[in-house]
Scaffold this motif. Structure first.
Motif, PDB file in Angstrom:
ATOM      1  N   MET A   1      91.136 -98.280 -20.371  1.00 22.78           N
ATOM      2  CA  MET A   1      90.659 -97.691 -19.323  1.00 22.78           C
ATOM      3  C   MET A   1      89.181 -97.856 -19.037  1.00 22.78           C
ATOM      4  SD  MET A   1      92.339 -94.770 -16.966  1.00 22.78           S
ATOM      5  CE  MET A   1      90.886 -93.726 -17.188  1.00 22.78           C
ATOM      6  N   ALA A   2      88.456 -98.606 -18.150  1.00 27.95           N
ATOM      7  CA  ALA A   2      87.009 -98.716 -17.935  1.00 27.95           C
ATOM      8  C   ALA A   2      86.229 -97.367 -17.777  1.00 27.95           C
ATOM      9  CB  ALA A   2      86.668 -99.635 -16.805  1.00 27.95           C
ATOM     10  N   LYS A   3      85.203 -97.304 -18.285  1.00 26.04           N
ATOM     11  CA  LYS A   3      84.645 -95.678 -18.263  1.00 26.04           C
ATOM     12  C   LYS A   3      84.009 -95.876 -16.945  1.00 26.04           C
ATOM     13  CE  LYS A   3      81.607 -92.971 -20.735  1.00 26.04           C
ATOM     14  NZ  LYS A   3      80.449 -92.859 -21.383  1.00 26.04           N
ATOM     15  N   LYS A   4      84.282 -94.648 -16.287  1.00 26.32           N
ATOM     16  CA  LYS A   4      83.516 -94.725 -14.769  1.00 26.32           C
ATOM     17  C   LYS A   4      82.109 -94.373 -14.941  1.00 26.32           C
ATOM     18  CE  LYS A   4      84.320 -92.594 -10.426  1.00 26.32           C
ATOM     19  NZ  LYS A   4      84.786 -91.327  -9.729  1.00 26.32           N
ATOM     20  N   ILE A   5      81.287 -95.179 -14.329  1.00 26.88           N
ATOM     21  CA  ILE A   5      79.898 -95.226 -14.467  1.00 26.88           C
ATOM     22  C   ILE A   5      79.425 -94.277 -13.229  1.00 26.88           C
ATOM     23  CG2 ILE A   5      77.498 -96.120 -14.688  1.00 26.88           C
ATOM     24  CD1 ILE A   5      78.805 -98.355 -16.122  1.00 26.88           C
ATOM     25  N   LEU A   6      78.818 -93.059 -13.539  1.00 24.14           N
ATOM     26  CA  LEU A   6      78.368 -92.368 -12.294  1.00 24.14           C
ATOM     27  C   LEU A   6      76.895 -92.639 -12.092  1.00 24.14           C
ATOM     28  CD1 LEU A   6      80.255 -88.993 -13.239  1.00 24.14           C
ATOM     29  CD2 LEU A   6      80.888 -90.639 -11.509  1.00 24.14           C
ATOM     30  N   LYS A   7      76.427 -92.252 -10.946  1.00 24.58           N
ATOM     31  CA  LYS A   7      74.834 -92.381 -10.853  1.00 24.58           C
ATOM     32  C   LYS A   7      74.125 -91.341 -11.493  1.00 24.58           C
ATOM     33  CE  LYS A   7      71.431 -92.042  -7.463  1.00 24.58           C
ATOM     34  NZ  LYS A   7      70.846 -91.050  -6.230  1.00 24.58           N
ATOM     35  N   ARG A   8      73.150 -91.790 -12.224  1.00 25.87           N
ATOM     36  CA  ARG A   8      72.311 -90.838 -13.174  1.00 25.87           C
ATOM     37  C   ARG A   8      70.663 -90.865 -12.506  1.00 25.87           C
ATOM     38  NH1 ARG A   8      74.894 -89.568 -18.091  1.00 25.87           N
ATOM     39  NH2 ARG A   8      72.880 -88.271 -18.208  1.00 25.87           N
ATOM     40  N   SER A   9      70.412 -89.779 -11.802  1.00 24.85           N
ATOM     41  CA  SER A   9      68.907 -89.830 -11.200  1.00 24.85           C
ATOM     42  C   SER A   9      68.047 -89.445 -12.461  1.00 24.85           C
ATOM     43  CB  SER A   9      69.069 -88.572 -10.429  1.00 24.85           C
ATOM     44  OG  SER A   9      69.905 -88.971  -9.233  1.00 24.85           O
ATOM     45  N   TRP A  10      66.711 -89.869 -12.185  1.00 31.39           N
ATOM     46  CA  TRP A  10      65.920 -89.401 -12.980  1.00 31.39           C
ATOM     47  C   TRP A  10      64.744 -88.314 -12.661  1.00 31.39           C
ATOM     48  CZ3 TRP A  10      60.938 -89.686 -11.162  1.00 31.39           C
ATOM     49  CH2 TRP A  10      60.721 -90.215  -9.858  1.00 31.39           C
ATOM     50  N   ALA A  11      63.972 -87.525 -13.247  1.00 36.15           N
ATOM     51  CA  ALA A  11      63.316 -86.593 -12.630  1.00 36.15           C
ATOM     52  C   ALA A  11      61.993 -86.423 -13.271  1.00 36.15           C
ATOM     53  CB  ALA A  11      63.897 -85.081 -12.763  1.00 36.15           C
ATOM     54  N   GLU A  12      60.850 -85.940 -12.827  1.00 36.17           N
ATOM     55  CA  GLU A  12      59.871 -86.092 -13.306  1.00 36.17           C
ATOM     56  C   GLU A  12      59.695 -85.248 -14.500  1.00 36.17           C
ATOM     57  OE1 GLU A  12      60.544 -84.702 -10.235  1.00 36.17           O
ATOM     58  OE2 GLU A  12      59.460 -85.890  -9.008  1.00 36.17           O
ATOM     59  N   PRO A  13      58.737 -85.812 -15.647  1.00 37.28           N
ATOM     60  CA  PRO A  13      58.545 -85.189 -16.962  1.00 37.28           C
ATOM     61  C   PRO A  13      57.786 -84.063 -17.120  1.00 37.28           C
ATOM     62  CG  PRO A  13      56.993 -87.238 -16.633  1.00 37.28           C
ATOM     63  CD  PRO A  13      57.947 -87.095 -15.278  1.00 37.28           C
ATOM     64  N   PHE A  14      57.897 -83.508 -16.068  1.00 34.51           N
ATOM     65  CA  PHE A  14      57.054 -82.049 -16.014  1.00 34.51           C
ATOM     66  C   PHE A  14      57.499 -80.952 -15.420  1.00 34.51           C
ATOM     67  CE2 PHE A  14      55.257 -84.925 -12.795  1.00 34.51           C
ATOM     68  CZ  PHE A  14      55.431 -84.084 -11.784  1.00 34.51           C
ATOM     69  N   LYS A  15      57.192 -79.740 -15.436  1.00 33.67           N
ATOM     70  CA  LYS A  15      57.542 -78.605 -14.738  1.00 33.67           C
ATOM     71  C   LYS A  15      56.360 -77.825 -14.002  1.00 33.67           C
ATOM     72  CE  LYS A  15      58.264 -75.585 -18.520  1.00 33.67           C
ATOM     73  NZ  LYS A  15      59.225 -74.599 -19.256  1.00 33.67           N
ATOM     74  N   ILE A  16      56.548 -77.088 -12.939  1.00 28.77           N
ATOM     75  CA  ILE A  16      55.472 -76.601 -12.271  1.00 28.77           C
ATOM     76  C   ILE A  16      55.074 -75.055 -12.805  1.00 28.77           C
ATOM     77  CG2 ILE A  16      54.891 -75.970 -10.064  1.00 28.77           C
ATOM     78  CD1 ILE A  16      56.738 -78.074  -8.705  1.00 28.77           C
ATOM     79  N   LYS A  17      53.585 -75.034 -13.080  1.00 26.59           N
ATOM     80  CA  LYS A  17      53.211 -73.945 -13.578  1.00 26.59           C
ATOM     81  C   LYS A  17      52.375 -73.014 -12.569  1.00 26.59           C
ATOM     82  CE  LYS A  17      51.273 -74.282 -17.777  1.00 26.59           C
ATOM     83  NZ  LYS A  17      51.206 -74.062 -18.967  1.00 26.59           N
ATOM     84  N   VAL A  18      51.999 -73.746 -11.604  1.00 27.92           N
ATOM     85  CA  VAL A  18      50.968 -73.054 -10.846  1.00 27.92           C
ATOM     86  C   VAL A  18      51.317 -73.638  -9.170  1.00 27.92           C
ATOM     87  CG1 VAL A  18      48.533 -72.793 -10.064  1.00 27.92           C
ATOM     88  CG2 VAL A  18      48.923 -72.941 -12.499  1.00 27.92           C
ATOM     89  N   VAL A  19      51.291 -72.710  -8.421  1.00 24.85           N
ATOM     90  CA  VAL A  19      51.585 -73.296  -6.891  1.00 24.85           C
ATOM     91  C   VAL A  19      50.424 -73.106  -6.020  1.00 24.85           C
ATOM     92  CG1 VAL A  19      53.967 -73.497  -7.221  1.00 24.85           C
ATOM     93  CG2 VAL A  19      52.939 -71.494  -6.098  1.00 24.85           C
ATOM     94  N   GLU A  20      50.397 -73.907  -5.030  1.00 24.62           N
ATOM     95  CA  GLU A  20      49.028 -73.698  -4.083  1.00 24.62           C
ATOM     96  C   GLU A  20      49.928 -73.642  -2.735  1.00 24.62           C
ATOM     97  OE1 GLU A  20      46.360 -76.766  -3.851  1.00 24.62           O
ATOM     98  OE2 GLU A  20      45.785 -76.277  -1.726  1.00 24.62           O
ATOM     99  N   PRO A  21      50.019 -72.548  -1.784  1.00 20.47           N
ATOM    100  CA  PRO A  21      50.782 -72.505  -0.754  1.00 20.47           C
ATOM    101  C   PRO A  21      50.087 -73.310   0.283  1.00 20.47           C
ATOM    102  CG  PRO A  21      50.205 -70.174  -1.430  1.00 20.47           C
ATOM    103  CD  PRO A  21      49.341 -71.062  -2.398  1.00 20.47           C
ATOM    104  N   ILE A  22      51.184 -73.921   1.223  1.00 18.80           N
ATOM    105  CA  ILE A  22      50.535 -74.744   2.029  1.00 18.80           C
ATOM    106  C   ILE A  22      51.017 -73.934   3.692  1.00 18.80           C
ATOM    107  CG2 ILE A  22      50.141 -76.942   1.144  1.00 18.80           C
ATOM    108  CD1 ILE A  22      53.138 -77.778   1.634  1.00 18.80           C
ATOM    109  N   LYS A  23      50.257 -74.340   4.779  1.00 20.25           N
ATOM    110  CA  LYS A  23      50.409 -73.824   5.991  1.00 20.25           C
ATOM    111  C   LYS A  23      51.416 -74.622   6.799  1.00 20.25           C
ATOM    112  CE  LYS A  23      47.152 -73.152   9.172  1.00 20.25           C
ATOM    113  NZ  LYS A  23      46.017 -72.738   9.645  1.00 20.25           N
TER     114      LYS A  23
END
Ligand code: PLP
Length: 462
Positions: free
Chosen positions: A1-23
């Protein structure tokens, strides 16, 4: 049986350490704000902006590695440690042995133009960049655009719309003579064409031509890492090479480069002027002292130079540049899914809306791109910028407007600043404006500054 290929998303190679609020503002507040800003998004207060896609220049988020570098700033007047760190990275990544720092990209353009151009000269380039061309003109040159025709066609799918048309270059050389052309001014990707790259093949062809003709080549390497990424993705023979390898190979034929560090180097301020020519270097150091500061700081703090050196190391990492350009592609593809006309292929740093098509009922002299930029801001607080007739300025000889074929709104992505959700909100707002486009009226210009009028020009609703 052929293997089902599901969508694979990519994501940023970092995580957020400091945030700046916006209005988040109301439509009534934004209507008042844009009127006060005379329908020019450059004149808005950033406080009144929700998602700021005005520019990717100096608006980047620095990494913890870069911030740590700021703490080891050596603020000596002369010979700062950080200057030498940056110089080493200029050699390592751009392959240029000589270097002076400048406060930003246009300062380096100023020095190059002053050193190489004599009044009456001609500069051939692959389309123009606003500050680049202005410094060339102020030094007495006439700028001639020698980019391929496809660059002026927002629908053309050419993978390297930043390429030079050698026939156009040859025509100029035959008309004015190679002696009158101090250097060929190449940029990649070409901002004003929609962030479109130049191919390695085109660079080789140019090199051959310029060697024979005796014309020097200089590169605006502000976004050269992005160009290297496109070569890796699109040009035969480069898929296996690293971004750093491609970047260096790309720049081999050039006598020198100028760089706005506010782009590829992921900092908030800084510029680079680097060359292989020792004589040029001596002159650049002289003029750097006059206009920028001593040649080992060039208008920058030691900490700025450290952050630049570290930003360059990070940007040539494949995952970093892929995430940067991937975000732009995500936005472009989503806009396309609503049928909104954009420049294709999707560029490296920005998505460009085709305002001529979007507001096809407006004449170019009613400033369609300026109008659309203001309308998007009013709808959602998303700030883009005009890249059309206002940015193109006036013809230096006739005094009439330049009427560029491209009439665009640029949505530019600061590096590592916004999330996918911010992009979703942006696209949905533009889709709403597109839905209501027939009701939109154009603008008239009521104040026009002498230079770079798009920055401070003022407009009124027709
Ligand atoms: C931003 C930019 C410049 C000018 O640099 P500044 O740092 O804004 O003075 C020159 N060329 C290109 C391609 C740019 O994107």
């Amino acid at each position: 049986m052929a293997k089902k290929i599901l969508k694979r998303s990519w994501a940023e190679p970092f995580k957020i350490k400091v945030v700046e609020p916006i209005k988040m503002t109301t439509r009534a507040v934004r209507e008042k704000a844009i009127k006060e800003a005379a329908y020019n998004t450059f004149l808005l207060r950033s406080e009144d902006v929700y998602i700021d896609l005005l520019t990717d220049s100096g608006t980047n988020a620095m990494s913890d590695y870069q911030w740590a570098g700021m703490m080891i700033g050596d603020e000596a007047y002369a010979g700062s440690k950080n200057f030498y760190t940056l110089w080493n990275n200029v050699k390592k990544y751009y392959g240029m042995p000589y270097f002076v720092p400048t406060h930003q990209g246009r300062a380096a353009e100023h020095l190059v133009s002053k050193i190489l151009i004599k009044p009456g000269d001609y500069i051939a380039g692959n389309m123009y960049f606003t500050t680049t061309r202005l410094h060339q003109e102020l030094a007495g040159a006439t700028f001639v655009d020698v980019i391929i025709d496809e660059a002026h066609n927002p629908q053309s799918q050419h993978p390297f719309k930043g390429n030079v048309d050698l026939k156009k270059l040859d025509k100029l050389v035959k008309e004015v003579g190679a002696k009158k052309i101090p250097y060929l001014s190449i940029a990649g990707p070409v901002n004003m064409a929609g962030g479109q790259p130049i191919s390695m093949q085109n660079i080789s062809e140019l090199t051959e031509y310029c060697k024979k003709a005796g014309i020097k080549m200089w590169f605006d390497a502000t976004r050269a890492v992005e160009n290297a990424y496109f070569i890796k993705e699109r040009e035969k023979g480069y898929a296996e090479k690293t971004i750093a390898q491609i970047l260096k190979e790309m720049l081999v034929p050039f006598e020198g480069i100028w760089v706005s560090a506010k782009k590829d180097l992921m900092v908030n301020i800084g510029g680079i002027l680097a060359t292989r020519n020792k004589k040029f270097f001596a002159e650049a150091k002289n003029l750097c002292v006059v206009y920028e500061g001593l040649h080992t700081y060039g208008g920058l703090a030691g900490r700025d130079m450290e952050a630049m050196a570290r930003g360059l190391e990070e940007m040539v990492e494949y995952d970093t540049i892929k995430a940067r350009i991937g975000q732009v592609e995500y936005c472009g593809n989503k806009l396309k899914s609503y049928g909104i006309p954009i420049v294709e292929p999707i560029g490296g740093h920005a998505v460009f809306l085709d305002a001529k098509k979007f507001l096809s009922h407006l004449k170019q002299i009613e400033f369609p791109a300026q109008t659309l930029t203001a309308e998007i801001y009013v709808d959602s607080g998303v700030r883009g910028m005009e890249r059309g007739i206002v940015s193109a300025g006036r013809n230096a000889k006739t005094g009439d407007h330049n009427y560029p074929k491209l009439e665009l709104v640029r949505l530019t992505f600061p590096r590592r600043v916004y999330t996918q959700a911010h992009i979703d909100v942006t696209v949905e707002s533009i889709a709403q404006v597109y839905e209501d486009r027939k009701k939109i009226r154009g603008l008239k210009m009521i104040y026009e500054p002498k230079y770079l009028r798009f920055f401070q020009g003022r407009f009124e609703k027709l």
